[in-house]
Structures are given as structure tokens and as C-alpha cells.
Design an enzyme around this catalytic site. Structure first.
Site, short mmCIF file in Angstrom:
data_model
loop_
_atom_site.label_atom_id
_atom_site.label_comp_id
_atom_site.label_asym_id
_atom_site.label_seq_id
_atom_site.Cartn_x
_atom_site.Cartn_y
_atom_site.Cartn_z
N HIS A 83 -53.01 16.36 -9.19
CA HIS A 83 -52.58 14.97 -8.97
C HIS A 83 -53.79 14.10 -8.66
O HIS A 83 -53.92 12.98 -9.14
CB HIS A 83 -51.60 14.89 -7.79
CG HIS A 83 -50.19 15.28 -8.13
ND1 HIS A 83 -49.84 16.55 -8.51
CD2 HIS A 83 -49.04 14.55 -8.18
CE1 HIS A 83 -48.52 16.59 -8.75
NE2 HIS A 83 -48.02 15.38 -8.57
N HIS A 141 2.28 3.04 -3.19
CA HIS A 141 1.41 3.74 -4.15
C HIS A 141 1.79 5.20 -4.29
O HIS A 141 1.87 5.73 -5.40
CB HIS A 141 -0.06 3.63 -3.74
CG HIS A 141 -0.75 2.47 -4.36
ND1 HIS A 141 -0.88 2.32 -5.71
CD2 HIS A 141 -1.34 1.38 -3.81
CE1 HIS A 141 -1.52 1.19 -5.98
NE2 HIS A 141 -1.80 0.60 -4.85
N ASP A 162 -6.23 -6.38 -6.21
CA ASP A 162 -5.75 -5.29 -7.07
C ASP A 162 -5.66 -5.72 -8.53
O ASP A 162 -5.82 -4.92 -9.43
CB ASP A 162 -4.35 -4.84 -6.62
CG ASP A 162 -4.38 -4.02 -5.33
OD1 ASP A 162 -5.46 -3.53 -4.99
OD2 ASP A 162 -3.32 -3.88 -4.70
N GLU A 188 -10.39 1.84 2.76
CA GLU A 188 -10.61 1.39 1.38
C GLU A 188 -10.38 -0.13 1.32
O GLU A 188 -11.22 -0.87 0.83
CB GLU A 188 -9.60 2.11 0.47
CG GLU A 188 -9.72 1.74 -0.99
CD GLU A 188 -8.55 2.28 -1.81
OE1 GLU A 188 -7.57 2.77 -1.21
OE2 GLU A 188 -8.61 2.20 -3.05
N HIS A 189 -9.22 -0.58 1.81
CA HIS A 189 -8.92 -2.02 1.87
C HIS A 189 -8.82 -2.43 3.33
O HIS A 189 -8.18 -1.74 4.12
CB HIS A 189 -7.57 -2.32 1.21
CG HIS A 189 -7.45 -1.85 -0.20
ND1 HIS A 189 -6.84 -0.65 -0.53
CD2 HIS A 189 -7.86 -2.40 -1.36
CE1 HIS A 189 -6.89 -0.49 -1.84
NE2 HIS A 189 -7.49 -1.53 -2.38
N GLN A 248 0.84 -1.20 0.00
CA GLN A 248 0.00 0.00 0.00
C GLN A 248 0.87 1.25 0.00
O GLN A 248 0.61 2.21 -0.73
CB GLN A 248 -0.91 -0.01 1.22
CG GLN A 248 -1.97 1.07 1.19
CD GLN A 248 -2.85 0.92 -0.03
OE1 GLN A 248 -3.34 -0.14 -0.33
NE2 GLN A 248 -3.00 2.00 -0.79
#
Lengths: 426, 426
Positions: free
Chosen positions: A415, A258, A356, A322-323, A255
Site C-alpha cells: 500500500h 391489517h 398509506d 412503524e407509524h 391499523q
């Protein structure tokens, strides 16, 4: 990596803060590029490509010839790997197809939903050092399954005017042929507004740097929708005493590599595992090419020792990673404890890299705490669900008085009248 | 209503334009209110309620006593109608629940999705002349089915400091008890930031005027998500020669009475039906209380004669209406022609009012052309779908080389290493 032991709950709010990117004031440049594309279209595209990518392009669209050549530039092994990943991603996303369920809510009143693909979509694939052909698969495969009619791919050319062959090969494999050599704000502007070469689309997908992110944000003012709000990537690992410190360290580093703004959180109930993992991170860090990037990311990262797994899950749900990797015994049984996360990896052999690239799940996921209120990209991201209803005359007669009463109470007499005129007709 | 016969396709783009609301510059006032709420919380809420709603409130939260009284203020018939509508909305939205499908993409690699409710949501219900208790049902029912833990409802009080009893009754019926007397920008700011009385939430739903819309837009900068981008309501009717002009006219008017910026589009293949419908609109218009509003909306509206139904559908898909009524013979068989629409009403007895109130479908739908890239509100709007995966050691061994090759080609060696370290361990 900062180490904290049993932080009191009142400090959690501070601990879950993501590294703040300065609120960048890119609005002016984004607006300028959009205006230029609106006025000069392809000419403006070429101008910006020369300016930002340093290459003067004759043709923006990738040719058949280039597609063919790309195939020859890749090893047989990598092509097989791409086929394998594509097949798994296809299987998983195909399973997300939904059949219509026709529901009779009352006799003579039938309601149902039908899925329709978003007709035209745009995929943005960043260039730069890491050619993200895996993202081509992650976005292109579900778009094809959904049945999107027009799939337009934009990606910046290198200094020689070329696109990385793996990107071209992955696109071809899926059946995407409208590929354009354009990146940055100008690519998003072109997908939003349209030019002579590049068709405008209804929804734009894909990752990008701060310029691309700001441009996607701005595109929404033109009624274009986007996949997800952006933020730096992140992982949270929860480990107990049976976890393998070397595996965890490898996950944390995958991670961290990145980008310098990536965030890595490690929670454990075992102090010895905590210490061994930190040591292993230090050792493994030395061996990776993107060491300098990972080092910066680790500066933002924390390892926390908690008394029990319940507290780990409480913290994780507040952080909304996220993960999320659950390196704990019988991990699957703990899945119901997960409230907020993008994608969850269970046990010691489900590493994030699997998701991934190739296991089948999507890697476009909510970051920055958005796992609280957003799902990751799935088949759903490429379709709309339209509701349908059919009332028989008898059906309307049964429910008519209910509608009339409610419309009248809301003071919407036209209506009410739309019902009355029908049920009073003989 | 403007009448056009067989417009050439090159003029369609102009015809599908929605009435333009001037791009309002509400940003400053929205920002000011958010800052005030951030600083003074409940005190600021009370100040703004006094300023905008003309009432000095002692307590912002609706009391048990008020909820009880509301029940006594409604007729037995209206309560029954609310129960009936709720039951149908429940049936239809309950059918949208999805069971997890466990997919083995390769031996030893299992992937699936699980739904989790968004924990905390806010519902905004406008006040004013029309108390939209139907919207309480449309948002509250699926929120409860999804399992949202905290549902907070804000709605502005009248000059006496009261909430319309139908709103309170509808909320109670669903089990919503956190109801606050606050409207406008200040309500959205409170739901976003939180005050002593009002909890902050992760997602905000509900219609509103231009202030509320601008505030919901701004709330997104605080990581709150919203249901849908807003726009004025609209209907498109496609009719053939078997249609009933009085029914169509009633449907067009029920849309037109919403607001002066509502839009009504009528497409038909039959000139006599076109003329009769226009005449019926004129006649029925005289009889409705909101005549002046409907008249203004009709000024923006068009009736178009086309040669055939195919062309009608082509035009409709380009327009992408919020509501689409198919007043044509064997309407259900034409549903596959619909590409872009929020909700579709089939045949002569499926009037829009049915879906607005009680048939079971949701009435919170994409307007302003957003039916091209958005679905209406459904159970999906209240949940996230989290992906899970579990790889066995053997599963990772099988797929490992694929991941390693791809990671290496993307130059992400720490990603590769997270696999290698596992498969190389004996």
C-alpha cells in the site's frame, strides 16, 4: 385492548415486545422451491402455481391485451385517484434526488459521490382479498425516478388466472410492463434465479405472507438484497387533551384491520381521552367488515396513561413504531422529540391512511422495532452512491507522506509503495 | 496471473466469479458462543478471551491510563498523519449531511424527511498482524458526525493483554472512549446481547475474519443490523496506452497483499501495457514483505486484453468491483460509464491507497459483486431518515376522496373511515 396507568420504567421492556410469531421452520420448503426453480424454471413455476393458486396457466406473463382490458374495468374515479396519488408520490420522491457535491478535501484532492440506479429490481405484490395496488405505486414510482432499467413485477393470479385490474392499471400508469402471474416462494425464487420467462434481479421489494418473507430472507444467500426485514404492521398514537377520541379510534382500527398480528399502542396524558377513545373503538369496531381481524389485533394492543408528554416520547422511542401519530397541540414543535419511528403524522388531520395511499410519503416502512436502525423505502432504496476521487500529481505529493506513514504502521508495505512509486517518479 | 485476450462475452459470467470460500459451517460454534454470552455474560467473555487470545484479562474495558499511555507510544509523525486523515474524512463525510426539504405535494399537505442518528452502534476492529486503526477513523468519524449517542468499540487484545496504541489513539482522537478488549464471535455476541461491561447496540460495523463475519450474520436474528455483507477485497484496473505499468503493478500488489483470497483484475486495450505490467508485478512482488500472501492472491487474478474501452466498462460493470481504478486519458470524462463499483479512482495519481487511508472517502465498501446493489459506508449508514407529514383540515378535505376511493378498492374500510370521520365532521 389492555389499559395500563403509569407503568414503571422497569416494565417498559416487556410492554414494547411485539406479538411473537412462532419462529417458523419454513426453511425446508423454501429451499425445495428454490431448487426446483433452479432445475425446471418455468415448468416448476407452473407446477407451483397450479398447486398453490389452483390455476393451470398457459402463459405466465401478462399480455398487452390484458393490460388494455384492465383499464376498461376500473371506474374513472378510481383511475383519477390513482393518478392523484402517483403525482404526490412522484413529487415527494423526486425531491429526494441528490446532486453531486465535489469536495476538495485538500488542494489537488477532489472527492464526490454519484448516484446510480440499481439496474434490475423485482417488485412483489401480494394477491388475496386486498389487492395492494397502492404498493405498486409506492415501489414503482421511486424505481422509475431512480432510473432502474428493468423493473419486474410478480403477483399471484386469482382462481381464474387473472390479476386484479387495479394492480395492472397502476403498473401501466408508471410504465411497468414486465408483469408475471406468479406469487409465493416460487415468485421470489424466480426473481432470484431467473427462468425462461422471468429475469433475475439484484434487489427484491415488497410485502408478503410468512412464505414470501422466508423466501426473501433466503434469496439473500444468492447475493440478492431486499428492501426491509419484515414484521407485522403497527401504529403508536400519542394524544393530549385536545385530541379527538373518534379520530384516534378510527386510526387505531385502520391499523388493527391489517391483520390479527397487527399492533396498536395508544399513549395519552389525559384519562378522559383514554376512556372516550376505548369506547369509540368499541363502537366503531362493530361497523367495519374486517371486524374479526381487528378484534384479534386489539387483543395484542395496549392503551397507556402517562403523566406527561416527555414520558410518552421516551416510551415511543423505545418502542420505535412503524407509524407514529402525534395527536397533540402544536404537534410540529414536538417533532424533535422523535428519535425512532418509520413515519410520523402530525396533528389531528394527518391520519395514517393519508400516508398509506396518497399524501406522497412511502408506506413501506420498518416494523417490529426496526425503526431503531432502518429507514423506510425511499429513492435511496433504488440507488447506490458511488464515491469518486481524483488526485493531481501535486495532490498526491501533499498527502503522500501521510498515506505512507499510516500504511507502514499497518504493516501494509505494498500500500505504501503504490504511493512512493508515484511521488518518487520525476 | 492468468492472461486472456478478447474473451467472448459468453465466457464473461465465468470470469467474473469470485474465488469461492467453502461455505463454512460455523453456525454451531457461533450459536454456542451467543448462548454462553447470554447466560454468563462477562464471565463467558473472559473465558473465550483466554481460550482464543491466550490472555487472562482482569478488566475488559480499556482504562484512561491505557489511553494516555497509547498517546506516548506513537511517533509525532504518525499522530500528525492520523490527524490529517481524520480531517479529510471529516470534510467529505460532513458534506453528506442533508437538510430537510419541506415539500407541499398539494395545498395543505406538507411532507419531509428528517435524519436521526442510530442511537447505539458497535465498531469491530480486527487485531492480528495489521492493526487497522484506519478503520477506526473510517467508522468512527461518520458515527460522530451523525451524532450516534453511544459508540462502543471492540478489538481483540494481544498476548500481553494490550491493544495496539494506534487503535487507541485513533479512537481517542475521535472521542470514542468505550473500548473493550474482546474480539471474535464473543465480541459480536456481546455487542448484540450486552453484558455487565459491554452495552448492546442497534447496528454493528467493521471487518473481520470468517468467525466475525458469521457472527455478524447471526446477530441479525436478534434485530441488530450490520454495515455490509462481507467478502474478500478486490480491485479492477482499466488502463489505456498512456497508463504507467509500474503504477498499475503497485496498485495490483497493494490489493493482493490484503489476503490470499483477494482478487485483482486488470483490463487494458494495449497489449504492450499488459505485458509491461505483468513484468513489473513480478519484479515488485519480490520486494514486499507480504510476498507469499500476494502471490496466492495473484493466482486467482486475471489480466484481460480487450479491443476497446467500451468493452472494458461493460465487463467491469458486470464484475462490479469494490475498487475501480481508471488509469486512462481524461478519466473523469468516463465516469458516467461506471454503473457498478464501490469507489472509483480517476487517473494515474489516484491510487487506491489514497482512499484506503486519507483522501476523505470511506474504505468500507461492497465486495464480492455487492456493488450491484449496495453502497459503501457513508454518513447514511449511521442515520435513519424519518418521513413526516402534516395535513391541514383543508388539505385532508382535498385529498380525502382519493384516499377513500383507494382504500375501498383495497377493501380496507377502516382505512377509509379514518378519513371519512374527519372530513364529515363539521
Amino acid at each position: 385492548m389492555k389499559i395500563i396507568k403509569n407503568p414503571s420504567q422497569k416494565n417498559w421492556k416487556e410492554l414494547i415486545q411485539r406479538p411473537q410469531n412462532e419462529k417458523n421452520s419454513l426453511h425446508n420448503i423454501v429451499q425445495q422451491v428454490f431448487m426446483d426453480i433452479q432445475e425446471s424454471a418455468d415448468a416448476a413455476l407452473k407446477k407451483y402455481t397450479f398447486h398453490f393458486d389452483g390455476i393451470e396457466l398457459k402463459q405466465i406473463k401478462v399480455t398487452q391485451q390484458e393490460l388494455k382490458e384492465a383499464e376498461n374495468l376500473l371506474s374513472q374515479e378510481l383511475k383519477q385517484a390513482i393518478f392523484q396519488a402517483k403525482s404526490n408520490i412522484e413529487k415527494f420522491h423526486f425531491s429526494q434526488k441528490e446532486n453531486s457535491q465535489f469536495i476538495e478535501t485538500q488542494p489537488g484532492i477532489q472527492c464526490w459521490r454519484e448516484s446510480r440506479a440499481i439496474e434490475k429490481i423485482g417488485l412483489y405484490i401480494p394477491g388475496g382479498t386486498a389487492p395492494l395496488f397502492s404498493t405498486v405505486l409506492m415501489l414503482g414510482v421511486p424505481a422509475k425516478i431512480a432510473g432502474c432499467r428493468q423493473i419486474v413485477l410478480c403477483t399471484p393470479p386469482d382462481k381464474k388466472g387473472n390479476i386484479h385490474p387495479a394492480i395492472l392499471f397502476a403498473a401501466q400508469t408508471i410504465g411497468i410492463t414486465e408483469i408475471f402471474k406468479v406469487g409465493g416462494i416460487q415468485a421470489i425464487a424466480a426473481l432470484t434465479i431467473g427462468t425462461e420467462s422471468i429475469p433475475s434481479v439484484y434487489k427484491i421489494f415488497g410485502p408478503g405472507n410468512q412464505y414470501v418473507t422466508a423466501a426473501k430472507q433466503y434469496a439473500q444467500e444468492f447475493k440478492v438484497s431486499i428492501d426491509l426485514p419484515a414484521g407485522p404492521s403497527e401504529v403508536l398514537v400519542i394524544a393530549d387533551s385536545q385530541a379527538n377520541p373518534d379520530f384516534i379510534a378510527a386510526d387505531l382500527l385502520s391499523q388493527a384491520e391489517h391483520g390479527p398480528d397487527s399492533q396498536v399502542i395508544f399513549l395519552t396524558t389525559d384519562e378522559s381521552i383514554l376512556n372516550q377513545t376505548i369506547n369509540s373503538v368499541t363502537a366503531q369496531l362493530e361497523k367495519i367488515p374486517r371486524k374479526e381481524i381487528a378484534k384479534k389485533a386489539l387483543d395484542n394492543s395496549i392503551g397507556i396513561l402517562f403523566d406527561n408528554l416527555d414520558t410518552c416520547f421516551q416510551f415511543s422511542n423505545l418502542y420505535a413504531p412503524e407509524h407514529l401519530i402525534l395527536a397533540i397541540d402544536k404537534a410540529k414543535e414536538y417533532r424533535h422529540n422523535v428519535e425512532n419511528a418509520g413515519s410520523v403524522f402530525l396533528g389531528n388531520y394527518s391520519c395514517e391512511s393519508a400516508g398509506d395511499y396518497a399524501s406522497g410519503t412511502n408506506h413501506t416502512l420498518p416494523t417490529n422495532g426496526y425503526a431503531r436502525n432502518y429507514s423506510g423505502v425511499s429513492l435511496d432504496s433504488f440507488i447506490k452512491k458511488i464515491t469518486f476521487q481524483e488526485l493531481s500529481k501535486e495532490g498526491l505529493q501533499t498527502i503522500g507522506p501521510t498515506i505512507e506513514l499510516m500504511a507502514e504502521a499497518e504493516r501494509l508495505f505494498a500500500h505504501k509503495n503504490a504511493v512512493s512509486i508515484r511521488i518518487n517518479k520525476n
